[in-house]
Motif scaffolding. Structure first.
Motif: not given
Lengths: 113, 115
Positions: A41-42, A90, A105-106, A109, B34, B36, B38, B41-44, B46, B88, B90, B105-107
């Motif tokens: 789902l993004g 997020l 941010g990171e 969960w 943009f 991005y 990922q 387990g982390q954020g995104l 750029l 991944e 985005f 954002f896209g999927t």
């Protein structure tokens, strides 16, 4: 570098509990966002704020609320957590003066049992 | 309202091969775009962005993307993929609406790199 800090990386909560997810950014950005990320789902926008005490609904606000009492802090609140709110959350911020780039941010969960 | 389509859910490439990830957007005016990345387990993070000017944009980690208005596309490319590029990706489109910014954002496209 811009830093967006989410207070909790992993949380496990029970159904019906009130849950607070906290986010702080250190770059004086006026815009802040909460997204939810689920496989396939993004990223989906829950709420965003473009100024202190201002908030706007995103695409999936149901079951959530937010608070922005200070410019650097944006909180996401689950009033009564449900299992379908188990997800990765997020937080992000941006500013026109920083080129409209969104900084993330990171992630947090959240598992609701 | 804007929207983004990433038609490929999962892509597998060999290390050293070239890469192209597709992104199509829908927006009435000139968007800002943009890419991005990922890691698990982390954020995104750029990779690159396009606001105006040169339609070929260079980003970090050797990535580039080309804005094609006629095709409503903003595809991401890399000439030679490294194992560390597995992640991944985005694509996102941003617009100003009512005095504030909204980014959609896209999927996502999950990239697997094989030896």
């Amino acid at each position: 570098d811009v830093k967006v800090t989410q207070s909790s990386r992993y949380l496990v909560k029970r159904t019906g509990e009130k849950v607070f997810l906290e986010c702080v950014q250190d770059m004086d950005h006026e815009n802040m966002f909460w997204y939810r990320q689920d496989p396939g789902l993004g990223l989906r926008l829950i709420y965003f704020s473009y100024d202190v005490k201002m908030k706007e609904k995103g695409d999936i606000p149901e079951g959530y609320s937010v608070s922005r009492e200070k410019k650097e802090r944006f909180s996401l609140i689950l009033e009564s957590a449900s299992t379908n709110q188990t997800s990765m959350y997020l937080c992000a911020s941006s500013s026109y003066s920083s080129g409209n780039t969104i900084y993330f941010g990171e992630g947090s969960w959240l598992t609701v049992v | 309202a804007q929207s983004v389509t990433q038609p490929d859910i999962h892509i597998t490439v060999s290390e050293g091969a070239s890469l192209e990830l597709r992104c199509n957007y829908s927006y009435g005016a000139t968007p800002y775009l943009f890419w991005y990345v990922q890691s698990p387990g982390q954020g995104l993070q750029l990779l690159l962005k396009y606001f105006s000017g040169d339609t070929l944009v260079q980003g970090i980690k050797g990535f580039e993307a080309e804005f094609k208005r006629s095709q409503s596309s903003f595809n991401l490319r890399k000439p030679s993929v490294h194992w560390s590029d597995a992640a991944e990706y985005f694509c996102a489109v941003g617009a100003w609406s009512g005095g504030y910014q909204k980014v959609t954002f896209g999927t996502g496209t999950k990239l697997q790199v094989i030896p």
